[in-house]
Design a protein around this motif. Structure first.
Motif, PDB file in Angstrom:
ATOM      1  N   ARG A   4       0.838  -1.204   0.039  1.00 22.48           N
ATOM      2  CA  ARG A   4      -0.061  -0.019   0.069  1.00 22.48           C
ATOM      3  C   ARG A   4       0.995   1.185  -0.035  1.00 22.48           C
ATOM      4  O   ARG A   4       1.792   1.448   0.706  1.00 22.48           O
ATOM      5  CB  ARG A   4      -1.170   0.150   1.022  1.00 22.48           C
ATOM      6  N   CYS A   5       0.538   2.242  -0.873  1.00 18.63           N
ATOM      7  CA  CYS A   5       1.353   3.387  -0.911  1.00 18.63           C
ATOM      8  C   CYS A   5       0.380   4.592   0.138  1.00 18.63           C
ATOM      9  O   CYS A   5      -0.526   4.862  -0.319  1.00 18.63           O
ATOM     10  CB  CYS A   5       1.388   3.840  -2.316  1.00 18.63           C
TER      11      CYS A   5
ATOM     12  N   ARG B  47      -4.162   8.176  -2.963  1.00 17.95           N
ATOM     13  CA  ARG B  47      -5.780   8.571  -2.504  1.00 17.95           C
ATOM     14  C   ARG B  47      -6.216   7.086  -2.257  1.00 17.95           C
ATOM     15  O   ARG B  47      -6.089   6.168  -2.631  1.00 17.95           O
ATOM     16  CB  ARG B  47      -6.532   9.344  -3.577  1.00 17.95           C
ATOM     17  N   ASP B  48      -7.224   7.363  -1.205  1.00 20.71           N
ATOM     18  CA  ASP B  48      -8.163   6.266  -0.859  1.00 20.71           C
ATOM     19  C   ASP B  48      -8.589   5.513  -2.161  1.00 20.71           C
ATOM     20  O   ASP B  48      -9.207   6.331  -3.038  1.00 20.71           O
ATOM     21  CB  ASP B  48      -9.195   6.719   0.068  1.00 20.71           C
TER      22      ASP B  48
END
Length: 248
Positions: free
Chosen positions: A57-58, A62-63
């Motif tokens: 995960r970055c 954005r979500d």
């Protein structure tokens, strides 16, 4: 005891498989390129996201766009399935712990090799040393079903055999395959020379058959590089299961 062992092995495999996508994304680069340090959108992976363990995960995205690389569910399902199968075949023997520790690395190596035709030294060399050391510890415990000296000899024999194949045809066999063969030889040699032969031959046969299919369907030429590591690992897994069942 056996059903509980299988369930626990599957749960461990699922948890370990969730950690595969991040190192897979970082390691799946062409030779001579540095390991990836940014997400596909170019955000630098800093802090905990830059490590080798944890979800892919970055934090900069954005979500809904933070996940990158291969989804965790397929990796977790595959690793859980393999771990459960090994637990069913091996049972409550000390060497089972060694096989379970190697499974996520084998899945990771398979995925990297399929992606970029590469078996990174950062995985293959520690695997060989770790497998030898851990099996040495397993041999000291009661109810182990293998031989540690034979495992060490198996690593040398299979590694040497692949080295000969590499020297004969460097275009058809990568040196990463030679280093992977060290680990697979140790693992297969633990249960016997017959198991070593079956596992090694199965890997070669599967790889050659797949190569022939690619040539016949014109998806590859005779000189096209092919990921051979997955077939080596698959053949070794089959040999390992047969060896464990035969030792029961």
């Amino acid at each position: 005891m056996q059903p509980l062992l299988i369930v626990l092995a599957a749960a461990y495999g699922a948890a370990a498989g969730l950690l595969v996508p991040r190192p897979l994304y970082r390691l799946a680069v062409e030779p001579e390129e540095p390991w990836r340090g940014a997400c596909p959108r170019g955000h630098a992976l800093t802090g905990p996201a830059r490590g080798w363990l944890g979800p892919a995960r970055c934090p900069g995205c954005r979500d809904g766009e933070r996940d990158y690389g291969v989804g965790p569910v397929p990796a977790a399902a595959l690793t859980a399935l393999v771990c459960a199968g090994l637990a069913a075949a091996v049972g409550a023997r000390p060497e089972l712990a060694v096989w379970l520790l190697l499974v996520p690395l084998g899945v990771l190596l398979t995925a990297v090799d399929l992606a970029v035709n590469r078996l990174p030294d950062v995985l293959t060399l520690p695997m060989a040393g770790g497998a030898a050391a851990l099996l040495g510890a397993a041999a000291l415990l009661p109810h182990s079903a293998g031989s540690w000296p034979r495992a060490l000899l198996g690593g040398a024999v299979l590694g040497g055999g692949y080295l000969v194949l590499f020297l004969i045809s460097p275009s058809g066999m990568g040196f990463g395959d030679v280093k992977l063969a060290l680990t697979l030889g140790v693992v297969l040699g633990w249960y016997g020379w017959g198991v070593l032969f079956v596992g090694a031959f199965a890997g070669l046969l599967l790889g050659c058959c797949w190569g022939a299919v690619l040539v016949l369907t014109r998806r590859a030429g005779r000189g096209t590089a092919m990921a051979f590591g997955p077939f080596m690992i698959l053949g070794a897994g089959a040999g390992l299961v047969l060896g464990a069942l035969g030792a029961g």
